[in-house]
Write a protein that holds these residues in place. Structure first.
Motif, mmCIF file in Angstrom:
data_model
loop_
_atom_site.group_PDB
_atom_site.id
_atom_site.type_symbol
_atom_site.label_atom_id
_atom_site.label_comp_id
_atom_site.label_asym_id
_atom_site.label_seq_id
_atom_site.Cartn_x
_atom_site.Cartn_y
_atom_site.Cartn_z
ATOM 1 N N GLU A 48 -20.164 29.990 46.711
ATOM 2 C CA GLU A 48 -19.324 30.820 45.858
ATOM 3 C C GLU A 48 -18.791 30.034 44.670
ATOM 4 O OE1 GLU A 48 -17.693 33.981 49.188
ATOM 5 O OE2 GLU A 48 -16.292 32.611 48.256
ATOM 6 N N ARG A 49 -18.508 28.759 44.893
ATOM 7 C CA ARG A 49 -18.064 27.925 43.756
ATOM 8 C C ARG A 49 -19.174 27.797 42.715
ATOM 9 N NH1 ARG A 49 -14.922 23.020 46.885
ATOM 10 N NH2 ARG A 49 -12.892 24.017 47.019
ATOM 11 N N ALA B 76 -10.675 38.308 34.254
ATOM 12 C CA ALA B 76 -10.588 38.982 35.553
ATOM 13 C C ALA B 76 -11.520 38.331 36.569
ATOM 14 C CB ALA B 76 -10.923 40.465 35.400
ATOM 15 N N ARG B 77 -12.755 38.001 36.133
ATOM 16 C CA ARG B 77 -13.708 37.372 37.058
ATOM 17 C C ARG B 77 -13.268 35.975 37.466
ATOM 18 N NH1 ARG B 77 -19.773 39.047 34.997
ATOM 19 N NH2 ARG B 77 -19.489 41.282 35.148
ATOM 20 N N ILE B 78 -12.728 35.235 36.508
ATOM 21 C CA ILE B 78 -12.244 33.889 36.822
ATOM 22 C C ILE B 78 -11.092 33.975 37.825
ATOM 23 C CG2 ILE B 78 -11.021 31.892 35.868
ATOM 24 C CD1 ILE B 78 -12.701 32.274 33.308
ATOM 25 N N ALA C 256 -12.481 34.836 41.227
ATOM 26 C CA ALA C 256 -13.125 33.679 41.853
ATOM 27 C C ALA C 256 -12.089 32.679 42.362
ATOM 28 C CB ALA C 256 -14.068 33.002 40.863
ATOM 29 N N GLU C 257 -11.043 32.452 41.561
ATOM 30 C CA GLU C 257 -10.004 31.519 41.993
ATOM 31 C C GLU C 257 -9.267 32.039 43.233
ATOM 32 O OE1 GLU C 257 -8.941 29.561 37.639
ATOM 33 O OE2 GLU C 257 -7.581 31.002 38.540
ATOM 34 N N ASP C 258 -9.022 33.370 43.278
ATOM 35 C CA ASP C 258 -8.379 33.953 44.461
ATOM 36 C C ASP C 258 -9.246 33.794 45.694
ATOM 37 O OD1 ASP C 258 -6.896 36.774 42.659
ATOM 38 O OD2 ASP C 258 -6.266 34.683 42.879
ATOM 39 N N THR C 259 -10.570 34.020 45.541
ATOM 40 C CA THR C 259 -11.495 33.870 46.673
ATOM 41 C C THR C 259 -11.513 32.431 47.164
ATOM 42 O OG1 THR C 259 -12.865 35.627 45.779
ATOM 43 C CG2 THR C 259 -13.883 34.190 47.416
#
Length: 195
Positions: A38-39, A146-148, A151-154
């Motif tokens: 995912e990273r 929003a995507r960043i 991704a950071e939340d995930t």
């Protein structure tokens, strides 16, 4: 005969703890692999979006340059029109009696006015394109943010899960070692398994 039953139960309990630790280790490894994937995907998505944003910014800059050039051209046309109109006014004053020359001057003025009208339309079209490009740029920027954030939340959630699993693993190891010490059994986990 009676003392062997508790030992058998303790051994069974110890085996269950070992199986639970094995399952936890597998889960941690799986989550770490998933987190790494995912990273990479997040980084790839971020780079792609940044490239797209950079491309849009370059396009916007080019359009700004084109607008500036168009404005300069329009300014030159307006100056040229003003100059020619002044010349025509002077010609009209000087050649009132010459109707043919006056009509030709009117035709020239009409042509230049048409050029000015066409250039005004072009300016309006360029303004609309510039506004559309700015809107598109802002939309891309918001999507990227929003995507960043997603991704950071995930990644943060995965970190919390891994930390919880590591703590649970440490607790299970400590419990297992306590059971082994209580039963006098040898430690079934070697250093290689621990790693």
């Amino acid at each position: 005969m009676a003392p062997s039953v508790p030992r058998t139960r303790a051994a069974a309990a110890l085996r269950m703890k070992q199986i639970a630790l094995d399952n936890q280790s597998c889960t941690i490894r799986r989550l770490r692999v998933k987190l790494a994937i995912e990273r990479r995907e997040s980084t790839s998505t971020k780079e792609g979006l940044e490239t797209k944003v950079s491309s849009l910014e370059r396009d916007l800059q080019i359009q700004r340059c084109d607008n500036h050039s168009l404005r300069n051209t329009v300014t030159l046309y307006h100056k040229d029109i003003d100059r020619r109109i002044s010349q025509l006014v002077e010609a009209k004053k000087e050649h009132k009696t010459n109707q043919v020359a006056l009509e030709a001057s009117h035709k020239t003025i009409a042509g230049l006015t048409e050029i000015g009208f066409c250039m005004s339309k072009k300016i309006e079209r360029m303004k609309a394109k510039k506004q559309q490009a700015r809107k598109s740029h802002m939309e891309c920027h918001h999507k990227l943010q929003a995507r960043i954030q997603e991704a950071e939340d995930t990644i943060q959630e995965q970190h919390l899960i891994i930390e919880a699993l590591v703590e649970e693993k440490a607790s299970l190891l400590q419990t297992s070692q306590g059971l082994q010490e209580d039963n006098g059994a040898p430690t079934p986990f070697d250093d290689e398994w621990e790693e």
